[in-house]
Design a protein around this motif. Structure first.
Motif, PDB file in Angstrom:
ATOM      1  N   GLY A  17       0.791  -1.232   0.000  1.00 45.18           N
ATOM      2  CA  GLY A  17       0.000   0.000   0.000  1.00 45.18           C
ATOM      3  C   GLY A  17       0.816   1.270   0.000  1.00 45.18           C
ATOM      4  N   LEU A  41      -3.972   1.144  -5.926  1.00 46.93           N
ATOM      5  CA  LEU A  41      -3.339   0.005  -5.250  1.00 46.93           C
ATOM      6  C   LEU A  41      -3.921  -1.337  -5.678  1.00 46.93           C
ATOM      7  CD1 LEU A  41      -3.310   1.387  -1.600  1.00 46.93           C
ATOM      8  CD2 LEU A  41      -1.496   1.522  -3.302  1.00 46.93           C
ATOM      9  N   ARG A  42      -3.171  -2.382  -5.330  1.00 45.04           N
ATOM     10  CA  ARG A  42      -3.641  -3.772  -5.392  1.00 45.04           C
ATOM     11  C   ARG A  42      -4.149  -4.193  -6.755  1.00 45.04           C
ATOM     12  NH1 ARG A  42      -7.452  -4.148  -0.178  1.00 45.04           N
ATOM     13  NH2 ARG A  42      -6.195  -2.807   1.164  1.00 45.04           N
ATOM     14  N   SER A  71       8.169 -12.105  -8.122  1.00 48.24           N
ATOM     15  CA  SER A  71       7.037 -12.880  -8.603  1.00 48.24           C
ATOM     16  C   SER A  71       6.081 -12.004  -9.420  1.00 48.24           C
ATOM     17  CB  SER A  71       6.365 -13.528  -7.383  1.00 48.24           C
ATOM     18  OG  SER A  71       4.998 -13.390  -7.428  1.00 48.24           O
TER      19      SER A  71
ATOM     20  N   LEU B 114       1.444  -8.934   4.088  1.00 54.42           N
ATOM     21  CA  LEU B 114       0.347  -8.140   3.514  1.00 54.42           C
ATOM     22  C   LEU B 114      -0.958  -8.912   3.369  1.00 54.42           C
ATOM     23  CD1 LEU B 114       2.396  -5.974   1.030  1.00 54.42           C
ATOM     24  CD2 LEU B 114       1.027  -5.127   2.934  1.00 54.42           C
ATOM     25  N   ILE B 118      -4.530  -7.633   4.955  1.00 51.79           N
ATOM     26  CA  ILE B 118      -5.669  -7.256   4.112  1.00 51.79           C
ATOM     27  C   ILE B 118      -6.727  -8.358   4.151  1.00 51.79           C
ATOM     28  CG2 ILE B 118      -6.313  -6.348   1.844  1.00 51.79           C
ATOM     29  CD1 ILE B 118      -3.425  -5.582   1.418  1.00 51.79           C
ATOM     30  N   TYR B 120      -6.559 -11.779   3.652  1.00 53.12           N
ATOM     31  CA  TYR B 120      -6.554 -12.893   2.710  1.00 53.12           C
ATOM     32  C   TYR B 120      -5.756 -14.048   3.301  1.00 53.12           C
ATOM     33  CZ  TYR B 120      -7.987  -9.522  -0.887  1.00 53.12           C
ATOM     34  OH  TYR B 120      -8.652  -8.569  -1.610  1.00 53.12           O
ATOM     35  N   MET B 126      -5.144 -13.601  -4.445  1.00 45.63           N
ATOM     36  CA  MET B 126      -4.643 -12.245  -4.193  1.00 45.63           C
ATOM     37  C   MET B 126      -3.336 -12.240  -3.394  1.00 45.63           C
ATOM     38  SD  MET B 126      -6.430  -9.822  -5.559  1.00 45.63           S
ATOM     39  CE  MET B 126      -6.040  -8.319  -4.640  1.00 45.63           C
ATOM     40  N   ASP B 128      -0.807 -14.131  -3.870  1.00 48.64           N
ATOM     41  CA  ASP B 128       0.263 -14.653  -4.706  1.00 48.64           C
ATOM     42  C   ASP B 128       1.538 -13.797  -4.658  1.00 48.64           C
ATOM     43  OD1 ASP B 128       1.515 -16.188  -6.512  1.00 48.64           O
ATOM     44  OD2 ASP B 128       0.402 -15.468  -8.266  1.00 48.64           O
ATOM     45  N   GLY B 129       2.635 -14.404  -4.230  1.00 47.02           N
ATOM     46  CA  GLY B 129       3.914 -13.703  -4.212  1.00 47.02           C
ATOM     47  C   GLY B 129       4.160 -12.867  -2.969  1.00 47.02           C
ATOM     48  N   GLU B 130       3.160 -12.688  -2.129  1.00 46.07           N
ATOM     49  CA  GLU B 130       3.291 -11.781  -0.983  1.00 46.07           C
ATOM     50  C   GLU B 130       3.395 -12.510   0.355  1.00 46.07           C
ATOM     51  OE1 GLU B 130       3.430  -8.533  -1.382  1.00 46.07           O
ATOM     52  OE2 GLU B 130       2.113  -7.868  -3.004  1.00 46.07           O
ATOM     53  N   LYS B 133       6.326 -12.021   3.117  1.00 47.52           N
ATOM     54  CA  LYS B 133       7.341 -11.097   2.597  1.00 47.52           C
ATOM     55  C   LYS B 133       7.642  -9.952   3.567  1.00 47.52           C
ATOM     56  CE  LYS B 133       8.969 -12.775  -1.117  1.00 47.52           C
ATOM     57  NZ  LYS B 133       8.038 -13.287  -2.097  1.00 47.52           N
ATOM     58  N   VAL B 134       6.658  -9.201   3.966  1.00 47.46           N
ATOM     59  CA  VAL B 134       6.948  -8.046   4.828  1.00 47.46           C
ATOM     60  C   VAL B 134       6.641  -8.323   6.291  1.00 47.46           C
ATOM     61  CG1 VAL B 134       6.496  -6.442   2.941  1.00 47.46           C
ATOM     62  CG2 VAL B 134       4.672  -6.973   4.540  1.00 47.46           C
ATOM     63  N   ALA B 201      -2.626   6.891   3.955  1.00 43.37           N
ATOM     64  CA  ALA B 201      -1.200   6.734   3.665  1.00 43.37           C
ATOM     65  C   ALA B 201      -0.697   5.312   3.512  1.00 43.37           C
ATOM     66  CB  ALA B 201      -0.384   7.408   4.784  1.00 43.37           C
ATOM     67  N   ARG B 202      -1.333   4.321   4.125  1.00 43.56           N
ATOM     68  CA  ARG B 202      -0.636   3.047   4.215  1.00 43.56           C
ATOM     69  C   ARG B 202      -1.246   1.974   3.333  1.00 43.56           C
ATOM     70  NH1 ARG B 202      -0.577  -1.261   7.795  1.00 43.56           N
ATOM     71  NH2 ARG B 202       1.467  -2.200   8.112  1.00 43.56           N
ATOM     72  N   GLY B 203      -2.552   2.093   3.066  1.00 41.17           N
ATOM     73  CA  GLY B 203      -3.137   1.280   2.007  1.00 41.17           C
ATOM     74  C   GLY B 203      -3.669  -0.094   2.373  1.00 41.17           C
ATOM     75  N   THR B 204      -3.539  -0.535   3.646  1.00 43.25           N
ATOM     76  CA  THR B 204      -4.074  -1.866   3.942  1.00 43.25           C
ATOM     77  C   THR B 204      -5.484  -1.775   4.528  1.00 43.25           C
ATOM     78  OG1 THR B 204      -3.153  -2.084   6.173  1.00 43.25           O
ATOM     79  CG2 THR B 204      -1.749  -2.760   4.375  1.00 43.25           C
ATOM     80  N   TYR B 205      -6.372  -1.198   3.749  1.00 42.63           N
ATOM     81  CA  TYR B 205      -7.782  -1.141   4.157  1.00 42.63           C
ATOM     82  C   TYR B 205      -8.503  -2.351   3.567  1.00 42.63           C
ATOM     83  CZ  TYR B 205      -7.188   1.178  -0.332  1.00 42.63           C
ATOM     84  OH  TYR B 205      -6.781   1.495  -1.601  1.00 42.63           O
ATOM     85  N   ILE B 206      -9.663  -2.688   4.103  1.00 42.71           N
ATOM     86  CA  ILE B 206     -10.524  -3.702   3.487  1.00 42.71           C
ATOM     87  C   ILE B 206     -11.897  -3.085   3.218  1.00 42.71           C
ATOM     88  CG2 ILE B 206     -11.559  -5.992   3.661  1.00 42.71           C
ATOM     89  CD1 ILE B 206      -9.437  -6.730   5.732  1.00 42.71           C
TER      90      ILE B 206
END
Lengths: 272, 551
Positions: A17, A41-42, A71, B114, B118, B120, B126, B128-130, B133-134, B201-206
């Motif tokens: 994000g 995003l996303r 990936s 992530l 979020i 998942y 969705m 995939d690849g994450e 990771k963080v 700012a951070r983007g991890t909303y649902i």
């Protein structure tokens, strides 16, 4: 030159994000006169590829800070291929360790800009990438310039050892230099001897001693090239073409633009 | 209780508080001395204490808390050294946690990957690849049990950087505690739970803002009853700053968000003094040393005034802005990464000068990848050196009375108040966020900063000046790519082995609760105990609340 502005899709693949970088690059590219579409995003690889096609963009820029680039980026390249849009180049940026760059390039990502790259570098790169097609490759090396203390002392090597013929010897007062041309195949050697201490050749000799001074490439579009180089921020010594020998037009690029090599663009006059 | 405070001179009140506090938490030493044997006083004040000093600066532990929220500050206890960690699998992260605790860290801080943040599961397309990771991948209670294996939850405080699915992860934490035999009321820690800054700012909303605010007030209500020692939210300026805001914007937007949460909770029928003492804050420590120190002091004073004067809170605990600080990740450079140790040191010092309650120091390699164990240790040692060697913690609020710092504190407060006024005109932070006001302000500041760096008006050592030619980055931490598959298999196996009927029933009940007005927390707790996954629970709520799709 293309009349319509370059169109760029800036996309955030994956779940990360953090789009400060993506937003900054989008605005910087707009400031460079490009039309930029930001996906938000996303986005999945397929969504990005579709958006790229629908928006008819010239290039796709991907941003990722989560570590999922290895990936995600290749998936976007593949999705573009599958949608029949492999001609749209993909570039990327974000938190990407240098070690991952060869892998990503192998997977078809054109270029990676790591953190700390100035936004101008990205803009210049995109302009080069897109405008490349409108520039014709130089036809040949017009000549190789070699700085010498004295033409008379240097000539015997070229005439007798190599066995070349002297084409002409001239003085160019404006540059305070005396030149001798020796033809070799379709190109030439140009020996340069300073006429005074003010001559740029004298400066070169004092700093570096005798040796190769510059390479001149023959082009057919010198004005267009200079214009484009200027826009792209390529460092130039001459921003406008100037008169060279035999009705030719010439311009020098700055050696800092080409890994320390001094390049001359040279366009022959109409008559020849 | 607060009427009695006006009967005494604030200084006497403070001295009384010091006495009370030191009985419970004796100071680290009987007396403090410099190397030259000069005695270090607990507090230094102006010779003449006028009304303005008392009202605006005052005494530590006293309204408006400009000088700190505790009467003895670091003379009794250092700040909590809390390093954010988490990567890959629950087992790996558990190992890093136990390593950090052994190295003298005093609190845990969990980074989730992530997909978890979020809502998942690891096997969702969705994700995939994450995966991993963080941060650490958590799909079910089983992962959470492994994450805290051999870590007694009644002896550590745990901070979890989780927002949209905060209720789910908190429910899992409660369930792990119960399995360890720890009552929920003994659990201490913090969930970030600050959804507004996710939109900003951070983007991890649902979910969209309104149901998200309801989840937050549900958590407030539930914790007030069952987890009285848990911080129910960490209102975060950190990410606003990372997105490129100025120091003033960081304070202003964070406090505006804080007010939105208070408004929402009051609207949901909660009493301000019942939930406000559990609100915590989270700020960034950026580069400009004095401005940062002043920022923390200004934020404390602003919050105290707002809680007391605007909301009429009676309990002094509601007035105190308690905050965690992390050094500024975006200030770190990929070039010459060892220089980052120095940046982090200065930033950490500003947080200590600003009176932080806990601190995370970034690792030198964070501009390149997740920190290695070596880098994470150096980051922790940086705090330990500031605490144990520099002497800066031996007197309270040592920058107070500096003409410069006091003036900066005042000006930050004034300019942040001007922003609060503008946000009020929008109808509050939720509306301002929905209209993209804060986002635009931050983006403009970020772009201006980038231009200053590119024109070298701002020097970033090693990046646009004082550069080195070639740099090789050895020893970066890499998350094993095979982890994603292993995590997927683990979760699929869990689904095969659990009592599916029980899961289905819990999810159905949750759906009904979410569709009505009941507090959803108890239903989420039941669902996680039946091993329903993060993704399954979040999907039920997606069905009821809808999804937010950005600006």
């Amino acid at each position: 030159m293309r009349m319509k502005p370059i169109r760029v899709l800036i996309a955030k693949p994956g779940l990360d994000g953090h789009d400060r970088g993506a937003l900054i690059i989008a605005q910087a590219l707009r400031d460079h006169g490009m039309e930029v579409i930001y996906t938000g995003l996303r986005q999945s690889a397929i969504q990005i590829a579709r958006a790229a096609i629908q928006e008819d963009v010239d290039v796709v820029g991907l941003s990722s800070l989560s570590g999922a680039h290895k990936s995600l980026f290749p998936k976007v390249v593949k999705a573009l291929e599958e949608q029949g849009a492999s001609d749209i180049p993909v570039i990327g940026g974000g938190v990407i360790p240098a070690e991952d760059i060869p892998f990503l390039e192998e997977q078809g990502v054109k270029k990676i800009f790591t953190s700390g790259s100035p936004t101008d570098a990205t803009a210049i790169y995109i302009k080069q990438l897109i405008h490349k097609r409108t520039i014709n490759a130089p036809k040949k090396i017009a000549h190789i310039g070699i700085a010498v203390e004295s033409i008379d002392t240097a000539l015997p090597f070229y005439q007798h050892t190599l066995g070349l013929e002297v084409e002409a010897v001239e003085k160019v007062e404006s540059e305070q230099v005396r030149v001798a041309f020796l033809k070799i195949g379709e190109t030439m050697f140009e020996l340069l001897e300073p006429l005074s201490d003010d001559s740029p050749i004298q400066t070169f000799l004092t700093r570096k001693g005798e040796g190769v001074h510059h390479i001149a490439v023959e082009v057919e579009d010198i004005e267009k090239r200079l214009q484009q180089y200027k826009e792209q921020g390529i460092r130039l010594i001459h921003e406008q073409p100037k008169q060279g020998a035999h009705d030719s037009q010439i311009a020098f690029l700055h050696p800092k633009a080409a890994n320390g090599v001094l390049f001359e663009l040279c366009q022959q006059g109409e008559g020849e | 209780m607060n009427t009695s405070s006006s009967e005494h001179h604030p200084k006497q009140k403070w001295e009384k508080d010091v006495k009370k506090t030191t009985e419970r938490f004796p100071e680290r030493k009987e007396t403090f001395h410099t190397s030259s044997d000069i005695t270090i006083n607990r507090l230094y004040t102006p010779k003449q204490m006028d009304g303005e000093y008392i009202e605006e600066i005052g005494f530590p532990g006293q309204y408006p808390y400009t000088r700190g929220i505790q009467p003895t500050m670091y003379r009794s206890r250092y700040w909590t050294m809390r390093q954010y960690a988490g990567f890959g699998s629950a087992e790996e992260t558990n190992e890093r946690f136990r390593y950090l605790l052994k190295q003298g860290q005093t609190g845990l801080s969990v980074a989730f990957d992530l997909p978890t943040q979020i809502g998942y599961d690891s096997d969702d397309p969705m994700a995939d690849g994450e995966v991993g990771k963080v941060g650490v991948a958590i799909d079910s209670l089983k992962d959470m049990e492994q994450l805290f294996d051999q870590i007694p939850l009644d002896q550590v405080s745990t901070s979890m950087t989780i927002n949209a699915p905060a209720s789910i992860l908190l429910a899992m934490y409660i369930a792990v505690g119960e399995k360890q035999g720890v009552d929920p009321e003994k659990l201490t820690g913090t969930i970030q739970n600050d959804i507004l800054k996710e939109y900003i700012a951070r983007g991890t909303y649902i979910y969209p803002p309104k149901p998200s605010m309801r989840l937050i007030t549900d958590i407030f209500g539930y914790c007030q009853e069952y987890l009285p020692k848990f911080n129910t939210i960490s209102i975060s300026g950190y990410h606003i700053r990372e997105a490129g805001s100025t120091a003033v914007q960081e304070v202003a937007f964070t406090i505006a968000n804080g007010m939105a949460y208070v408004d929402a909770a009051i609207e949901a029928g909660l009493e301000v003094d019942d939930f406000a003492p559990r609100l915590a804050f989270f700020f960034n420590a950026h580069n400009q040393f004095f401005e940062e120190a002043a920022k923390f002091r200004a934020a404390r004073r602003m919050w105290a005034k707002i809680m007391k004067e605007h909301y009429g809170a009676q309990n002094p605990k509601s007035w105190k802005l308690r905050f965690h600080t992390q050094t500024g990740g975006s200030t770190l450079t990929a070039q010459q990464p060892d220089n980052n140790i120095v940046r982090v040191t200065l930033q950490a010092l500003s947080a200590v000068m600003g009176g932080t309650q806990s601190l995370h120091t970034n690792s030198r390699d964070e501009a390149l990848a997740l920190p290695t164990e070596d880098s994470a240790r150096i980051a922790l040692r940086t705090q330990q050196i500031i605490a144990n060697e520099s002497g800066v913690a031996d007197t309270i609020d040592p920058l107070a009375g500096s003409y410069y710092v006091e003036s900066l504190t005042d000006q930050i407060e004034n300019e942040a108040n001007a922003y609060l006024e503008r946000i009020k005109e929008f109808g509050g932070a939720v509306q301002a966020v929905e209209e993209g006001y804060m986002q635009r302000e931050i983006h403009q500041a970020a772009y201006d900063a980038q231009k200053r760096i590119e024109s070298k008006e701002d020097i970033v050592v090693g990046m646009n000046e004082f550069k080195l030619e070639e740099e090789i980055h050895a020893d970066l931490l890499r998350v094993d790519e095979a982890l994603e598959q292993a995590q997927i298999e683990k979760t699929q196996q869990l689904r095969a082995e659990r009592n599916q009927a029980a899961v289905d029933q819990c999810l159905l009940k949750l759906k009904e609760a979410a569709g009505g007005t009941a507090n959803v927390m108890p239903y989420i707790v039941e669902a996680v105990k039946a091993y329903a996954t993060v993704g399954e629970i979040a999907n039920v709520l997606r069905g009821e609340f809808g999804e937010y799709s950005g600006m």
